[in-house]
Design a protein around this motif. Structure first.
Motif, PDB file in Angstrom:
ATOM      1  N   PRO B 247       0.809  -1.227   0.000  1.00  0.00           N
ATOM      2  CA  PRO B 247       0.000   0.000   0.000  1.00  0.00           C
ATOM      3  C   PRO B 247       0.845   1.281   0.000  1.00  0.00           C
ATOM      4  O   PRO B 247       0.384   2.326  -0.443  1.00  0.00           O
ATOM      5  CB  PRO B 247      -0.828  -0.120   1.282  1.00  0.00           C
ATOM      6  N   GLN B 248       2.075   1.231   0.515  1.00  0.00           N
ATOM      7  CA  GLN B 248       2.886   2.445   0.546  1.00  0.00           C
ATOM      8  C   GLN B 248       3.959   2.422  -0.534  1.00  0.00           C
ATOM      9  O   GLN B 248       5.007   3.039  -0.400  1.00  0.00           O
ATOM     10  CB  GLN B 248       3.493   2.632   1.924  1.00  0.00           C
ATOM     11  N   ALA B 387      21.655  -1.917   0.469  1.00  0.00           N
ATOM     12  CA  ALA B 387      20.768  -0.761   0.640  1.00  0.00           C
ATOM     13  C   ALA B 387      21.526   0.538   0.400  1.00  0.00           C
ATOM     14  O   ALA B 387      20.984   1.495  -0.145  1.00  0.00           O
ATOM     15  CB  ALA B 387      20.158  -0.761   2.045  1.00  0.00           C
ATOM     16  N   THR B 391      19.775   2.540  -6.082  1.00  0.00           N
ATOM     17  CA  THR B 391      19.242   3.866  -6.379  1.00  0.00           C
ATOM     18  C   THR B 391      17.716   3.831  -6.445  1.00  0.00           C
ATOM     19  O   THR B 391      17.094   4.789  -6.882  1.00  0.00           O
ATOM     20  CB  THR B 391      19.787   4.393  -7.717  1.00  0.00           C
ATOM     21  N   MET B 393      14.352   3.798  -4.291  1.00  0.00           N
ATOM     22  CA  MET B 393      13.871   4.057  -2.935  1.00  0.00           C
ATOM     23  C   MET B 393      13.081   2.868  -2.380  1.00  0.00           C
ATOM     24  O   MET B 393      13.344   2.431  -1.258  1.00  0.00           O
ATOM     25  CB  MET B 393      13.026   5.338  -2.937  1.00  0.00           C
ATOM     26  N   ARG B 396      15.521   0.229  -1.475  1.00  0.00           N
ATOM     27  CA  ARG B 396      16.312   0.558  -0.282  1.00  0.00           C
ATOM     28  C   ARG B 396      15.490   0.308   0.982  1.00  0.00           C
ATOM     29  O   ARG B 396      15.962  -0.296   1.938  1.00  0.00           O
ATOM     30  CB  ARG B 396      16.771   2.024  -0.321  1.00  0.00           C
ATOM     31  N   ASN B 397      14.235   0.774   0.960  1.00  0.00           N
ATOM     32  CA  ASN B 397      13.378   0.543   2.118  1.00  0.00           C
ATOM     33  C   ASN B 397      13.224  -0.943   2.393  1.00  0.00           C
ATOM     34  O   ASN B 397      13.278  -1.386   3.542  1.00  0.00           O
ATOM     35  CB  ASN B 397      11.998   1.174   1.889  1.00  0.00           C
ATOM     36  N   LEU B 400      16.514  -2.400   3.873  1.00  0.00           N
ATOM     37  CA  LEU B 400      16.728  -1.954   5.256  1.00  0.00           C
ATOM     38  C   LEU B 400      15.769  -2.643   6.219  1.00  0.00           C
ATOM     39  O   LEU B 400      16.139  -3.029   7.325  1.00  0.00           O
ATOM     40  CB  LEU B 400      16.568  -0.429   5.359  1.00  0.00           C
ATOM     41  N   MET B 401      14.524  -2.810   5.768  1.00  0.00           N
ATOM     42  CA  MET B 401      13.533  -3.500   6.609  1.00  0.00           C
ATOM     43  C   MET B 401      13.934  -4.944   6.841  1.00  0.00           C
ATOM     44  O   MET B 401      13.780  -5.481   7.928  1.00  0.00           O
ATOM     45  CB  MET B 401      12.156  -3.464   5.941  1.00  0.00           C
ATOM     46  N   ALA B 404      16.634  -4.921   9.371  1.00  0.00           N
ATOM     47  CA  ALA B 404      16.122  -4.546  10.697  1.00  0.00           C
ATOM     48  C   ALA B 404      15.333  -5.695  11.326  1.00  0.00           C
ATOM     49  O   ALA B 404      15.462  -5.987  12.517  1.00  0.00           O
ATOM     50  CB  ALA B 404      15.250  -3.298  10.577  1.00  0.00           C
TER      51      ALA B 404
END
Lengths: 137, 411
Positions: B247-248, B387, B391, B393, B396-397, B400-401, B404
Motif C-alpha cells: 500500500p505504501q 541498501a 538507487t 527508494m 532501499r526501504n 533496510l527493513m 532490521a
C-alpha cells in the motif's frame, strides 16, 4: 512562489539510518509516504527527490585537458544532502509550516557534528528564483 | 472505446498515410500531432466523426500542405532571386489516402532505427506510433516537456539524415532490424514496471502501452517467435503487477507475493503464447525468459515451483547472453535446487567481475542466500551494504527493513 525544502543529514546520519530498528524504519517510511501524498493533495508539491547514499557520491571537476577528474567524497564534509521537496505556496510562512512538519519525520536520535543529539533535523528553506520580472511602466 | 484510446490507435495509420504521400517523416509527424490535438479538443465536445481516420488524415494533410506551402514560398522567393524558376506545390490534397495494414510496422522500424539512441527511439516511438503527446510522455518519464520535445526532434533529424525509405526492411536485414524494435518495446515496458528514478515503483501506463504495441506487432507477424516470446514475457511479468507493491509503494519480492492477486487471465494468455512461441522454431532469449516467467506464474507457491526446470532454462539463457543479471538469477535457481551453499559458491566467482563488482544486486542476492544458509549476521551486513548502493527508494526501504527485522529476531 516556490521554495526548496532541503533535508541535510550530519556525516554519520546515513550510517546510523542504515541500522535503524524496524519500528522506527517503518514509522519513517509511513510518514514520508503520507507527507508526500498530503502535499500532492493540497496541490503544493512541485517535486521531491531522495538521494542515493553519499558513499556512492563523487566530486568531479575538469582537468587541464577538460576531461573529468573524479574524487571520493571529501572526508571533512560535515553534512550531506539527503533529499528535498519543492513546493509552490502562497507565502514564506506556509513554506516554513511545511518544513516544520517535514522535520518531525520519525527517526532514531541522530548525533550532530558537535556530538549532541538532534531532536528534529533542521530543514533548510530556500526560495527558488523566478524568470524575469514584468516591465515597469 | 474512449476518444483517447481511439486516437492512439488511429495515430500511426494517419501518420503512415501522410508519410507515404509526402515522403517527409518529420513534417508529417508534426502535422499529425497537430491533428491529434485538434481531435482531442473537438471530438469529446462535438462527437466522434463518422470516419475518424479520414477526418484525422484530412486535418493533418491540411496542416502539412500549409507547412509545405510556406516552405515552398520561402524557397521560391530564394529560387526566383537565384534562377527565376519557381518550385511547384505538390498537389497533396487531391489524392485519396491509401492505407496499408503494415503501416504500423513500417513506422516502428523507422522509429527504432539503429541510428537513434535508445532514449530518442523510445520517445519517438511513443509519440509517432503510440499516439501519446509530448506532455504525456514527459509526465510518464518525470522529465520536463522540453527535454522530450528535444529528444523527438533530434530523433527526427537522425531519421531524415539516415535517408531510410518508408517501407519494410528487405528480407535480408529484417532480423537485424527487428531486434532494436523489440528492445525499444521492452525498454518502454520496463520503464513502466520498474521506474528508474523516484519513489514510485510502478508507472502503469508505459507498461500497458508497450503491451499494446507488442500486440500490434504480433498481429502483423504472428509467426515470429521473438515477437510472440516478448509479448508472452511482458504479459506474464505484468500479471504480477498488483502483488508486486504494498500500500505504501513498498517492494514485495516474488517469494513474498500474494499469488491470489496475480492476473489469471493474463497468465493463461501468456502461457499459451509461450508454448506457441517455443514451437515457432529457433528459440531466442525472450522465449526462454517467457518460459521461466510461465513456470513462476503457474506455481502455487515458491516451494511448488519447478526449480530444476527453471535452472535448466537459466543454463540456456546464460549461453545466449552475458547479462550479469542472468548470471545472478542462475545462482538463485542453483540455490533453490542444490541448496544455498551451491548458490554462494557460484556467486563467489563474481567477486572480481567488472560488471557486477560494486553492484547492489550481487550483495542483495548474497545476503538472501546467507540468510537461507542461516548466517544471519553476515546477511544483515550485506542487506545494508546493498541498501547503501541501490538507487531505488522502494528497494532501499525493502533491504533496510529486511536487515532490521533479522536483527530484531537476533535480539
Amino acid at each position: 512562489m516556490k521554495y526548496m525544502l532541503i533535508m541535510n543529514t550530519p556525516r554519520d546520519g546515513y550510517t546510523q539510518y542504515m541500522s535503524w530498528p524496524r519500528k522506527i524504519l517503518e514509522a519513517n517510511i509511513a510518514f514520508m509516504h503520507a507527507f508526500g501524498k498530503k502535499l500532492k493533495d493540497t496541490g503544493e508539491l512541485v517535486g521531491a527527490e531522495g538521494l542515493a547514499a553519499p558513499t556512492e557520491a563523487r566530486l568531479v571537476r575538469a582537468g587541464k585537458d577538460g576531461k573529468p577528474i573524479t574524487d571520493g567524497v571529501f572526508p571533512e564534509s560535515k553534512e550531506f544532502l539527503a533529499g528535498y521537496w519543492i513546493v509552490d505556496v502562497d507565502s514564506s510562512g506556509r513554506a516554513f509550516q511545511i518544513a516544520a512538519e517535514a522535520s518531525t519525520a520519525p527517526g532514531a536520535p541522530v548525533k550532530g557534528a558537535d556530538g549532541k543529539l538532534i531532536e528534529h533535523l533542521w530543514i533548510e528553506v530556500r526560495q527558488i528564483m523566478s524568470g524575469p520580472p514584468k516591465e515597469v511602466g | 472505446m474512449t476518444v483517447e484510446r481511439l486516437l492512439r490507435d488511429l495515430a500511426p495509420q494517419a501518420l503512415a498515410a501522410l508519410v507515404r504521400r509526402s515522403h517527409d517523416f518529420a513534417a508529417s509527424e508534426d502535422a499529425v500531432q497537430e491533428a491529434l490535438i485538434a481531435a482531442a479538443d473537438q471530438w469529446p465536445r462535438q462527437g466522434v466523426p463518422e470516419q475518424p481516420l479520414g477526418w484525422l488524415i484530412r486535418v493533418a494533410l491540411r496542416r502539412l500542405t500549409d507547412a509545405l506551402r510556406s516552405e515552398v514560398s520561402r524557397r521560391n522567393r530564394e529560387a526566383v532571386v537565384a534562377a527565376g524558376s519557381p518550385v511547384a506545390v505538390d498537389p497533396l490534397l487531391h489524392e485519396e489516402p491509401t492505407l496499408d495494414p503494415n503501416d504500423t510496422l513500417v513506422l516502428l522500424f523507422m522509429c527504432c532505427h539503429p541510428a537513434l539512441t535508445p532514449a530518442s527511439a523510445v520517445a519517438l516511438t511513443l509519440r509517432a506510433v503510440g499516439g501519446l503527446t509530448t506532455a504525456e510522455i514527459a509526465k510518464a518519464f518525470l522529465v520536463p516537456e522540453a527535454t522530450i520535445g528535444q529528444r523527438i526532434s533530434r530523433a527526427k533529424q537522425s531519421i531524415r539524415a539516415s535517408g531510410v525509405p518508408f517501407r519494410l526492411p528487405e528480407a535480408a536485414e529484417y532480423a537485424e532490424r527487428l531486434g532494436p524494435v523489440l528492445q525499444v518495446l521492452y525498454l518502454i515496458f520496463n520503464e513502466g514496471y520498474t521506474a528508474s528514478t523516484g519513489a514510485t515503483l510502478l508507472r502503469t501506463d508505459l507498461s500497458s502501452e508497450a503491451i499494446r504495441l507488442n500486440r500490434q506487432v504480433h498481429r502483423l507477424l504472428p509467426e515470429n517467435g521473438d515477437v510472440a516470446g516478448l509479448l508472452a514475457l511482458l504479459l506474464l511479468t505484468d500479471a504480477r503487477r498488483a502483488a508486486r507493491t504494498g500500500p505504501q509503494g513498498e517492494l514485495i519480492p516474488l517469494d513474498e507475493q500474494d499469488r491470489a492477486l496475480w492476473d489469471r487471465q493474463a497468465i493463461a494468455e501468456g502461457v499459451a503464447l509461450t508454448n506457441a512461441a517455443l514451437a515457432m522454431g529457433s528459440v531466442g532469449a525472450y522465449q526462454v525468459q517467457a518460459a521461466i516467467a510461465a513456470l513462476h506464474d503457474e506455481a502455487e507457491s515458491v516451494a511448488d515451483t519447478d526449480w530444476p526446470q527453471i535452472l535448466a532454462l537459466y543454463e540456456m539463457l546464460k549461453g545466449m547472453s552475458d547479462n550479469p543479471v542472468v548470471a545472478l538469477s542462475h545462482a538463485i535457481a542453483t540455490a533453490m535446487v542444490e541448496g544455498p551453499r551451491a548458490g554462494l559458491t557460484l556467486l563467489a566467482l563474481f567477486q572480481d567481475d567488472e560488471s557486477l563488482r560494486g553492484s547492489h544486486r550481487l550483495d542483495a542476492v548474497r545476503a538472501h542466500l546467507l540468510e537461507r544458509a542461516g548466517e544471519r549476521a553476515g546477511a544483515v551486513e550485506l542487506y545494508r551494504k546493498a541498501a547503501a548502493k541501490t538507487t531505488s527508494m522502494p528497494e532501499r526501504n525493502y533491504l533496510l527493513m529486511k536487515a532490521a527485522r533479522m536483527e530484531e529476531a537476533l535480539g
